[in-house]
Scaffold this motif. Structure first.
Motif, PDB file in Angstrom:
ATOM      1  N   ILE A   1       0.870  -0.963   0.192  1.00  0.00           N
ATOM      2  CA  ILE A   1      -0.064   0.160   0.006  1.00  0.00           C
ATOM      3  C   ILE A   1       0.924   1.080   0.149  1.00  0.00           C
ATOM      4  CG2 ILE A   1      -0.127  -0.134   2.484  1.00  0.00           C
ATOM      5  CD1 ILE A   1      -2.992   1.204   2.438  1.00  0.00           C
TER       6      ILE A   1
ATOM      7  N   ALA B   1      -8.181  -1.337   7.397  1.00  0.00           N
ATOM      8  CA  ALA B   1      -8.166  -0.039   6.465  1.00  0.00           C
ATOM      9  C   ALA B   1      -9.316   0.843   6.490  1.00  0.00           C
ATOM     10  CB  ALA B   1      -7.703  -0.729   5.268  1.00  0.00           C
TER      11      ALA B   1
ATOM     12  N   TYR C   1      -8.581   4.001   4.499  1.00  0.00           N
ATOM     13  CA  TYR C   1      -7.987   3.874   3.038  1.00  0.00           C
ATOM     14  C   TYR C   1      -9.020   3.036   2.443  1.00  0.00           C
ATOM     15  CZ  TYR C   1      -3.482   4.901   5.467  1.00  0.00           C
ATOM     16  OH  TYR C   1      -2.451   5.392   5.989  1.00  0.00           O
TER      17      TYR C   1
ATOM     18  N   TYR D   1      -8.014   0.774  -1.252  1.00  0.00           N
ATOM     19  CA  TYR D   1      -7.189  -0.322  -0.518  1.00  0.00           C
ATOM     20  C   TYR D   1      -8.080  -1.470   0.048  1.00  0.00           C
ATOM     21  CZ  TYR D   1      -3.901  -2.744   2.431  1.00  0.00           C
ATOM     22  OH  TYR D   1      -2.883  -4.028   2.687  1.00  0.00           O
ATOM     23  N   ALA D   2      -9.072  -0.906   1.025  1.00  0.00           N
ATOM     24  CA  ALA D   2      -9.921  -1.926   1.562  1.00  0.00           C
ATOM     25  C   ALA D   2     -10.957  -2.836   0.596  1.00  0.00           C
ATOM     26  CB  ALA D   2     -10.631  -1.171   2.654  1.00  0.00           C
TER      27      ALA D   2
ATOM     28  N   ARG E   1       0.537   4.623   1.216  1.00  0.00           N
ATOM     29  CA  ARG E   1      -0.066   5.331   2.328  1.00  0.00           C
ATOM     30  C   ARG E   1      -0.116   6.666   2.026  1.00  0.00           C
ATOM     31  NH1 ARG E   1       1.593   1.034   5.411  1.00  0.00           N
ATOM     32  NH2 ARG E   1       0.101  -0.295   6.568  1.00  0.00           N
TER      33      ARG E   1
END
Length: 364
Positions: A151, A243, A247, A250-251, A153
């Motif tokens: 990821i 997440a 996020y 991404y989740a 971030r």
């Protein structure tokens, strides 16, 4: 001397009897066989866990006593060979111990700053990769481990899995590793990373949860090894939940791969990919979980026959190790039944033999 009788599965076929004498296996009855210790059951080459981190725990690098306990736990499951895919410490001291599996060391994971689990990897800039991969290759036994994606971030709510390495640098690095005599295993979850790995000519893909059907076909055609790590993929739902709103992109991706995991692993097998079996134990997953990993792969749609072969004779050969051929080292696990037809026997080996030495034997 040990006499194995019943069924002996090995790299060249099946036998009804075998003898272990002087640490090696033979299928010809030797002198003194009448005095051998007999073990009856289904014998096969000791299991191989190709993705295991002995020496790694919740506190990153563990004390030697805990590392030895981890290794003993792994050996007790019938695993006599481990490819230790990355520990941020020199673990070669453990090779002198007896109650441990044979270990293929791979040095430390190579990643970028803030793009992997804190404290676990050697974090570098992309331009350093060709030199660093050679350094880590020299610390290992013919393998090196790269983190291929993680990821990003810094993008906040838009953060998602992204490749770590520019393609041209990755190509140069893999070539450098090969010239140094090492093969390259790469952690990857993301679809976007796979084409770069194919271009670079990596040897092994770990997880591979983002592979498309076309990429699977190409991986199979090139003979690239893949380790599905079913137990690790089963944690993706929890990763997605963690997440959460911070996020979301991404989740969603992690949850999608979790929900598609059964179809995805079955597709790997259907594509004819050369599979390896690995528990990914250490840190987030406990040691000694290899039997449950094999069951999880079967539950995900990979045929039991393919799973057991990959975990034993085929997996050993794919890593360049013997599989109970005549005269080879006697690493053996014995079960009461054939695990290809009854996976439950994986939880309770009748006997484990390492280098011809009886490590454990069940008693009635």
């Amino acid at each position: 001397m040990i006499h194995l009788t019943g069924t002996v599965l090995h790299g060249d076929g099946v036998a009804s009897d075998a003898w272990i004498d002087g640490g090696t296996i033979t299928y010809t009855r030797p002198v003194g066989a009448d005095r051998a210790h007999t073990i009856r059951g289904v014998a096969m080459p000791g299991l191989v866990d190709v993705h295991c981190h002995i020496g790694l725990g919740a506190d990153i690098v563990v004390e030697r006593s805990e590392a030895l306990a981890q290794a003993a736990t792994v050996l007790a499951t019938g695993v006599t060979l481990v490819r230790d895919l990355g520990v941020p410490a020199d673990m070669t001291w453990i090779d002198a111990e007896s109650n441990v599996p044979h270990i293929i060391h791979c040095g430390t994971h190579i990643a970028r700053q803030k793009r992997y689990i804190r404290g676990v990897s050697r974090d570098i800039e992309p331009a350093e990769l060709p030199d660093v991969i050679v350094e880590e290759a020299r610390r290992g036994n013919g393998w090196v481990k790269l983190v291929g994606d993680w990821i990003e971030r810094s993008k906040g709510a838009d953060a998602d899995l992204e490749p770590l390495w520019p393609r041209e640098i990755l190509i140069d690095a893999v070539q450098a590793a090969h010239e140094a005599g090492a093969k390259v295993a790469v952690h990857t979850f993301a679809t976007e990373t796979i084409d770069d790995l194919l271009e670079a000519g990596v040897d092994d893909i770990e997880h591979g949860t983002g592979m498309t059907p076309d990429q699977m076909q190409e991986v199979a055609a090139r003979g690239i090894l893949v380790t599905p790590t079913a137990n690790q993929v089963a944690t993706f739902a929890a990763i997605a939940e963690q997440a959460g709103a911070k996020y979301p992109v991404y989740a969603r991706r992690m949850m999608g791969m979790y929900e598609n995991r059964v179809e995805h692993m079955a597709a790997m097998a259907d594509a004819g990919i050369s599979l390896l079996m690995g528990s990914d134990s250490g840190s987030t997953l406990s040691h000694g979980t290899f039997p449950s990993e094999l069951q999880a792969c079967v539950d995900a749609g990979i045929p039991a026959s393919a799973v057991i072969a990959a975990a034993s004779w085929e997996g050993r050969r794919r890593l360049g190790f013997s599989a109970l051929e005549e005269g080879s080292a006697a690493d053996v696990v014995v079960y009461s039944d054939d695990p290809r037809s009854d996976m439950s026997v994986l939880d309770s080996p009748l006997a484990i033999i390492r280098d011809g030495r009886l490590v454990s034997e069940a008693t009635d």
